[in-house]
Design a protein around this motif. Sequence first.
Motif, mmCIF file in Angstrom:
data_model
loop_
_atom_site.group_PDB
_atom_site.id
_atom_site.type_symbol
_atom_site.label_atom_id
_atom_site.label_comp_id
_atom_site.label_asym_id
_atom_site.label_seq_id
_atom_site.Cartn_x
_atom_site.Cartn_y
_atom_site.Cartn_z
ATOM 1 N N GLN A 56 -4.761 -1.413 -10.013
ATOM 2 C CA GLN A 56 -6.118 -1.100 -10.467
ATOM 3 C C GLN A 56 -6.153 -0.602 -11.909
ATOM 4 O O GLN A 56 -7.029 -0.975 -12.684
ATOM 5 C CB GLN A 56 -6.719 -0.024 -9.558
ATOM 6 C CG GLN A 56 -8.177 0.268 -9.837
ATOM 7 C CD GLN A 56 -9.081 -0.608 -8.999
ATOM 8 O OE1 GLN A 56 -9.065 -0.554 -7.784
ATOM 9 N NE2 GLN A 56 -9.867 -1.424 -9.674
ATOM 10 N N PRO B 44 -6.878 0.666 1.762
ATOM 11 C CA PRO B 44 -5.626 1.427 1.693
ATOM 12 C C PRO B 44 -5.878 2.842 1.196
ATOM 13 O O PRO B 44 -6.693 3.050 0.296
ATOM 14 C CB PRO B 44 -4.780 0.625 0.694
ATOM 15 C CG PRO B 44 -5.754 -0.141 -0.138
ATOM 16 C CD PRO B 44 -6.960 -0.379 0.729
ATOM 17 N N LEU C 40 -11.740 4.084 -6.957
ATOM 18 C CA LEU C 40 -10.314 4.426 -6.972
ATOM 19 C C LEU C 40 -10.159 5.942 -6.896
ATOM 20 O O LEU C 40 -10.852 6.667 -7.616
ATOM 21 C CB LEU C 40 -9.665 3.886 -8.266
ATOM 22 C CG LEU C 40 -8.220 4.310 -8.549
ATOM 23 C CD1 LEU C 40 -7.269 3.778 -7.505
ATOM 24 C CD2 LEU C 40 -7.786 3.849 -9.933
ATOM 25 N N ASP C 41 -9.272 6.408 -6.033
ATOM 26 C CA ASP C 41 -8.955 7.839 -5.873
ATOM 27 C C ASP C 41 -10.063 8.666 -5.217
ATOM 28 O O ASP C 41 -9.937 9.885 -5.096
ATOM 29 C CB ASP C 41 -8.546 8.492 -7.208
ATOM 30 C CG ASP C 41 -7.160 8.053 -7.629
ATOM 31 O OD1 ASP C 41 -6.329 7.751 -6.740
ATOM 32 O OD2 ASP C 41 -6.879 7.994 -8.843
ATOM 33 N N ARG D 277 6.035 0.846 8.200
ATOM 34 C CA ARG D 277 4.607 0.545 8.323
ATOM 35 C C ARG D 277 4.246 0.137 9.758
ATOM 36 O O ARG D 277 3.229 0.557 10.310
ATOM 37 C CB ARG D 277 4.256 -0.571 7.337
ATOM 38 C CG ARG D 277 2.813 -0.906 7.251
ATOM 39 C CD ARG D 277 2.028 0.153 6.519
ATOM 40 N NE ARG D 277 0.606 -0.069 6.726
ATOM 41 C CZ ARG D 277 -0.209 0.785 7.329
ATOM 42 N NH1 ARG D 277 0.249 1.947 7.729
ATOM 43 N NH2 ARG D 277 -1.460 0.498 7.507
ATOM 44 N N SER E 116 -3.948 2.923 6.097
ATOM 45 C CA SER E 116 -5.243 2.312 5.811
ATOM 46 C C SER E 116 -6.293 2.834 6.778
ATOM 47 O O SER E 116 -5.957 3.365 7.839
ATOM 48 C CB SER E 116 -5.135 0.787 5.920
ATOM 49 O OG SER E 116 -4.619 0.430 7.176
ATOM 50 N N ILE F 73 0.815 -1.216 0.000
ATOM 51 C CA ILE F 73 0.000 0.000 0.000
ATOM 52 C C ILE F 73 0.850 1.269 0.000
ATOM 53 O O ILE F 73 0.326 2.369 -0.096
ATOM 54 C CB ILE F 73 -1.007 0.016 1.173
ATOM 55 C CG1 ILE F 73 -0.266 0.115 2.516
ATOM 56 C CG2 ILE F 73 -1.909 -1.215 1.143
ATOM 57 C CD1 ILE F 73 -1.188 0.432 3.687
ATOM 58 N N SER G 9 -3.220 1.134 -6.435
ATOM 59 C CA SER G 9 -3.633 2.040 -7.518
ATOM 60 C C SER G 9 -2.986 1.630 -8.833
ATOM 61 O O SER G 9 -3.605 1.676 -9.889
ATOM 62 C CB SER G 9 -3.205 3.478 -7.225
ATOM 63 O OG SER G 9 -3.665 3.880 -5.981
ATOM 64 N N TYR H 235 -3.952 7.034 0.634
ATOM 65 C CA TYR H 235 -2.678 7.744 0.475
ATOM 66 C C TYR H 235 -2.893 9.248 0.357
ATOM 67 O O TYR H 235 -3.990 9.697 0.043
ATOM 68 C CB TYR H 235 -1.900 7.195 -0.720
ATOM 69 C CG TYR H 235 -2.473 7.526 -2.083
ATOM 70 C CD1 TYR H 235 -3.636 6.917 -2.539
ATOM 71 C CD2 TYR H 235 -1.843 8.446 -2.922
ATOM 72 C CE1 TYR H 235 -4.160 7.206 -3.789
ATOM 73 C CE2 TYR H 235 -2.358 8.736 -4.180
ATOM 74 C CZ TYR H 235 -3.521 8.120 -4.605
ATOM 75 O OH TYR H 235 -4.038 8.416 -5.834
ATOM 76 N N ALA I 292 -8.555 7.092 -1.664
ATOM 77 C CA ALA I 292 -8.584 5.627 -1.658
ATOM 78 C C ALA I 292 -7.584 5.125 -2.704
ATOM 79 O O ALA I 292 -7.550 5.614 -3.823
ATOM 80 C CB ALA I 292 -9.978 5.127 -1.987
ATOM 81 N N SER I 293 -6.782 4.122 -2.324
ATOM 82 C CA SER I 293 -5.775 3.582 -3.240
ATOM 83 C C SER I 293 -6.334 2.547 -4.206
ATOM 84 O O SER I 293 -5.638 2.076 -5.083
ATOM 85 C CB SER I 293 -4.638 2.925 -2.456
ATOM 86 O OG SER I 293 -4.110 3.811 -1.512
ATOM 87 N N ARG I 294 -7.612 2.145 -3.980
ATOM 88 C CA ARG I 294 -8.204 1.146 -4.869
ATOM 89 C C ARG I 294 -9.716 1.239 -4.770
ATOM 90 O O ARG I 294 -10.242 1.920 -3.896
ATOM 91 C CB ARG I 294 -7.751 -0.260 -4.485
ATOM 92 C CG ARG I 294 -8.082 -0.668 -3.050
ATOM 93 C CD ARG I 294 -7.852 -2.139 -2.798
ATOM 94 N NE ARG I 294 -8.816 -2.950 -3.530
ATOM 95 C CZ ARG I 294 -8.841 -4.281 -3.517
ATOM 96 N NH1 ARG I 294 -7.943 -4.946 -2.814
ATOM 97 N NH2 ARG I 294 -9.741 -4.953 -4.192
ATOM 98 N N GLU I 295 -10.389 0.531 -5.660
ATOM 99 C CA GLU I 295 -11.839 0.463 -5.515
ATOM 100 C C GLU I 295 -12.178 -0.713 -4.606
ATOM 101 O O GLU I 295 -11.385 -1.645 -4.458
ATOM 102 C CB GLU I 295 -12.519 0.296 -6.881
ATOM 103 C CG GLU I 295 -12.232 -1.026 -7.552
ATOM 104 C CD GLU I 295 -13.122 -1.287 -8.768
ATOM 105 O OE1 GLU I 295 -13.421 -0.340 -9.501
ATOM 106 O OE2 GLU I 295 -13.490 -2.466 -8.969
#
Lengths: 425, 124
Positions: free
Chosen positions: A70, B68, B98-99, A175, B56, A50, A67, B70, B115-118
């Motif tokens: 994705q 997760p 995402l984002d 982390r 997170s 992450i 990301s 960022y 958000a780093s992902r969906e």
Amino acid sequence: MTIKVRYDVVVIGSGPGGLAAAIAAKKNGAQDVLIIERDIEPGGILLQCIHNGFGVEVFKQDLPGPSYAQRFINEAFQVGVEFLLDTMVLNITRDHRIAATSKRHGFFTIQAKAVVLAMGCRERTRAQVRLPGTRPSGVFTAGTAQRWVNVEGYMPGKNFVILGSGDIGMIMARRLTFEGAKVERVLEVMPYLSGLTRNYVQCLMDFDIELQLKHTVKNIIGKNRVEAIEAVAVDDRWNYIPGTEEIIPCDTLLLSVGLIPENELSRQAGVLIDPVTAGPFVDDGFQTNIPGIYSAGNVVHVYDLVDWVTEAGLIAGRSAARLVQKGPQLNSKTIPVKAGENVRYVVPHNLNPDHLAEDDIRIQMRVRQPIEAPVWVEVRIGGNLLHRKAEPYARPGEMVTIPLKPAHLDEVKAASELTVAIVKR
Amino acid sequence: MAKLSENVICVTCPKGCTLIVTRDGETVIDVENGCKRGKDYAQQELIDPRRMVASSVRLKGGLHPLLPVYTSVPFPKPRIPELLALLRKIEISTPVTLDQIVLENVLDTGINIHASREMKVVTG
């Protein structure tokens, strides 16, 4: 989805290498492209990474791992790549027959015209580095801890010692600190960092976590749970230096001691493995010794950047699509590429000069010994220099790349082999 | 004030160049060994060090119990513990794209948390 009997290209693994290979295969004209993934969702290990630092080369952006994944997952669905998730491949034959099993479909076989192996790599374990001591709970690989902390929501301990200065180890040190744990020490047996320098700065220095080079774990102490580890300094030949022992109280020891390409399936298919990289011998299109079986990413050799894994996947996928459409290239001569002076290994192991007529071929290598001074990266034919590139330094933790260009075609064609070397300027 | 020359390792990209920074107090006079971004980093690091932060937050109704997240841009280094303490209190629900912005203008820094992902809604 219904499983077809035949596919043009089947990719094993949906990490960055597999996703890129499937997308490239589809975009370059392969019709039915399938990814088989054992996890319940696509993306591979990127989903647990992450932290930032992905995509600087490919997207010119600093992205977190999920990301980055994705973007490729979305693109794969968009171009019509099919997925079989939660499915374990059991066997691959040299004529591209794949046997797999899943809860949903049971045991089944499918036939592919081309296969791309993209199983990635696995962490070296305690047994593989032969750590002495008792066997209490609390000794984990850094990646296992990463999965628990970042995806599943468990903290594996409170006080940590990390063995190995690989990137995952350093990133986990930060982390775990973020999540309230104390990282007592990072130990590295080598005289140099094995991960990227910037991770030393932003993961260890920023949080005053001490790194000791030329140190290792002599003993693990504790019956049911780790209670302490005994650290010791080592000499150049990794012998313990008596009198340097130190007991460091901790409840968890994380191992970040290297990654090994995961090639059980490759071996079953008859793919030959380079003992130095632990990955298949490949040509510049990432084809293995078995025609129509390609491999891409960390399954070939362990990269430091995901961006290069993506690039390798794209090349492998394009090669697989070309085979599907044009059939095997017969009578094409390949030229071996050998690791010379101060080079531990080189990929690809051989190249097809005809491909050089169309595009650059990137030659990637790792240096044997660090050189903290300006170097030349050289490609030689016999004793003669074909091409060279300057780098400010060369470190084992950082892969070195030199491109061959279409301009080198004639000389490469006439060569019996190429040698790469890294020497002081 | 005396001119100072020191080595600074740039963390902007994975190259990790060792910059030789010559400065007079908080003014950077010269940076050797770096690209344009390296020079900006050296100046920023002296007056206001910043880092990308990834962590997170709790997630309800997804495939996993965590989402997760960022920072969109590097975040002031001394305030990272404050940010982490705040993120620990957050819980959000699926669906997440995402984002997607999880926190806007966090701690009045003008920086957003994404958000780093969906994460799709998982039923049953």
